[in-house]
Scaffold this active site. Structure first.
Site, PDB file in Angstrom:
ATOM      1  N   ARG A  84      88.518  40.945  37.923  1.00 56.48           N
ATOM      2  CA  ARG A  84      88.345  41.025  39.466  1.00 56.48           C
ATOM      3  C   ARG A  84      89.985  41.899  39.774  1.00 56.48           C
ATOM      4  NH1 ARG A  84      86.697  39.523  44.443  1.00 56.48           N
ATOM      5  NH2 ARG A  84      84.874  39.808  43.252  1.00 56.48           N
TER       6      ARG A  84
ATOM      7  N   ARG B 118      88.325  36.687  35.054  1.00 52.17           N
ATOM      8  CA  ARG B 118      87.340  35.465  35.092  1.00 52.17           C
ATOM      9  C   ARG B 118      86.596  35.178  33.808  1.00 52.17           C
ATOM     10  NH1 ARG B 118      85.009  37.544  40.616  1.00 52.17           N
ATOM     11  NH2 ARG B 118      84.293  39.007  39.295  1.00 52.17           N
TER      12      ARG B 118
ATOM     13  N   ASN C 213      83.556  45.103  46.214  1.00 55.93           N
ATOM     14  CA  ASN C 213      83.385  43.769  47.178  1.00 55.93           C
ATOM     15  C   ASN C 213      84.128  44.205  48.169  1.00 55.93           C
ATOM     16  OD1 ASN C 213      81.884  41.668  45.519  1.00 55.93           O
ATOM     17  ND2 ASN C 213      83.322  42.563  44.232  1.00 55.93           N
TER      18      ASN C 213
END
Length: 318
Positions: free
Chosen positions: A211, A225, A284
């Site tokens: 991310r 992650r 996102n």
């Protein structure tokens, strides 16, 4: 200058303050002297060109189980009485979410909405990313079982996921033998009216799904992650583990390509997901997360960077 900040989000009593990005933003805003209000998107109202909500003045503190305190509810005119609206409710990106962007767009010339509501509406995470297909793994968007079978035959193992899903939910790996593909497409076609996203499976996901957070188009930091045992999903919300990381040259190239467009669109706080140091999978923009983990590993202040960008934009408006 102290700002009046209205935070459109989910109920505060349900958040995990240890890792919640919205809570970190609220703490940072409060430390700067900004006045905070909390409301839910369902509380939005419109009449005669005005958008208002019933909101609670709120104070926050990093004390588990006692992390916020509400004042008496007030009627808050978001176009006249708020300087900033943080649109931070979690997906699903459904008609309720889309309607909230339409309403907030009507006051965006008066009040800074973060992220810009029209840009959020026009950039669903798994759809807008198709503009950057040169950085993506092989990808198919379809409802057709025949197309899915042909894609599987070409690429071997695949991943099937909802086009407007979030948080690592409903992501399935189908191996090269195609077992359960027909049943899965049948279930997806029953559950969702829109097409589904199918991508070639990337074995490097076992090493993590990075991310990367960009603030007003600039890289703020990243966290890797790593999936849990027996998982292909690395989202922290489904048991992935955060790990310190650095950007690869390819990831810097991706960020450089995205950055100017993010800034242009008023997408101040964005999180992109990259697998294997080179494969972009999502952009996102609705309610990005990850800043607490990034700051924990890097000793940075991403929430402060976001507020610096917000305050600069408010100042530009006069």
């Amino acid at each position: 200058m102290p700002l009046t900040v209205a935070v459109q989000m989910d109920p505060l009593d349900a958040i995990n303050i240890a890792g919640d990005s919205t809570f970190a933003l609220m703490l940072s805003a409060q430390a700067r002297g900004h006045r905070l209000f909390h409301y839910s998107p369902e509380a939005l109202n419109y009449a005669d060109g005005r958008v208002w909500t019933t909101a609670h003045p709120v104070t926050v503190q990093r004390v588990a189980g006692n992390h916020f305190s509400f004042g008496d509810p007030v009627k808050l005119d978001l176009g006249e009485e708020a300087d900033v609206v943080l649109m931070r409710q979690d997906p699903p990106f459904d008609l309720g979410y889309i309607t909230a962007t339409h309403l907030l767009e009507r006051i965006a010339d008066k009040t800074l909405v973060v992220n810009d509501p029209a840009s959020v509406r026009n950039a669903p995470e798994k759809v807008w990313v198709l503009d950057y297909a040169r950085f993506m793994p092989p990808t198919l968007v379809t409802r057709s079982l025949d197309e899915a079978k042909a894609f599987l035959a070409k690429h071997g193992a695949i991943v099937v996921k909802p086009l407007h899903g979030n948080g690592g939910k409903a992501i399935f790996k189908i191996d090269a033998d195609g077992a359960n593909l027909s049943s899965l497409i049948e279930v997806f076609n029953t559950a969702y009216r829109e097409p589904h996203m199918i991508q070639a499976f990337l074995p490097d996901v076992a090493k993590g799904d990075k991310r990367i957070v960009l603030v007003d188009g600039e890289v703020a930091g990243a966290v890797n992650r790593v999936p849990g045992e027996g998982e292909i999903r690395s989202n922290l919300a489904v048991g992935g583990k955060a790990a310190k990381t650095e950007l690869t040259q390819k990831e810097r190239e991706i960020c450089a390509a995205l950055g100017p467009e993010l800034k242009k669109r008023g997408l101040i706080f964005v999180g992109i997901d990259v697998i294997g140091g080179e494969w972009l999978t999502e952009i996102n923009v609705t309610s990005p997360t990850g800043i607490v983990a990034i700051d924990t590993f890097n000793g940075t202040d991403t929430a402060g960077m976001i507020w610096d960008a917000i305050e600069a934009r408010v100042a530009e408006r006069g």
